[in-house]
Design an enzyme around this catalytic site. Sequence first.
Site, short mmCIF file in Angstrom:
data_model
loop_
_atom_site.label_atom_id
_atom_site.label_comp_id
_atom_site.label_asym_id
_atom_site.label_seq_id
_atom_site.Cartn_x
_atom_site.Cartn_y
_atom_site.Cartn_z
N TYR A 168 -10.47 19.36 -59.28
CA TYR A 168 -10.08 20.59 -58.26
C TYR A 168 -10.23 20.08 -56.88
O TYR A 168 -9.51 20.22 -56.12
CB TYR A 168 -10.80 21.85 -58.64
N LYS A 172 -7.81 19.14 -53.71
CA LYS A 172 -7.58 20.17 -52.57
C LYS A 172 -7.80 19.09 -51.42
O LYS A 172 -7.26 19.24 -50.32
CB LYS A 172 -8.59 21.08 -52.78
#
Length: 268
Positions: A168, A172
């Site tokens: 994640y 990002k």
Amino acid sequence: MSSGDASRLSLAELISLQGQRAVITGGGRGLGKAIAFRLVEAGAEVLIGDIQEELARAAAAEIEERYGVRAVGVALDVSDSASVAAAAERAVAEFGGLNVWVNNAGIFPAVPLLEMTDETWDGVFAVNARGTFLGAREAARRMAGGGVIVNIVSIAGFRGSAPGLAAYVGSKHAARGLTRELALELAPMGIRVLGVAPGYVPTEGNLLAAQAAGFLPEDATPSDLMLPSPIGRGGTPDDIARVVLFCASELSSYMTGSTLLVDGGTMA
């Protein structure tokens, strides 16, 4: 959308999205749904895409009932180029054009690095990074006369987050970097690209992820995910939606390439 000096516009004109046509990915619930509602309130027509078509259609129906305007809900898999292109084409067919695209869809499974499979890593990047790229590409191809692309990043795009979130956090960071590069490439086309980086905001999706990771019991609610911030309260989906509205409107017409932190001071 105007690309010149907006100094003579009234505040109402600056914030208005009247006549604008928008697509919100992952818009069936949580942040995406809140964003769709604020854009509609400002005057935009919206197409809501979600991997769960029933959520997209329900959100669109709620918009129609509350605001008395037409909204469209469609199935959308942001990791699939054909699905993204189809959603963009549907927006053009339904509304006659496309001006705003919000790359909101994202996933965040919590898996310790030593236990993470290739498939899990690739799946997270397929949605959070590839999905941002595909959405921006298909939107830009259809934004005749300019427009705005808003990428929902995260404070995880600026720093490490928590154990188990390597995919994640990496995805990002990629989305934030892509925001900067797209701003440069698309500026000659009159397209602005901005990122919005929320802190932790309780949503249905966050709740399900926390339950799947064993952090919360099955009977927990989004309020159980509330975390304090330096300003003394937790964030809400609408806190993020209002900043997306700012990005999509003429209020931010001299901005592109930036990622705005919306975190209650967490990164201060």
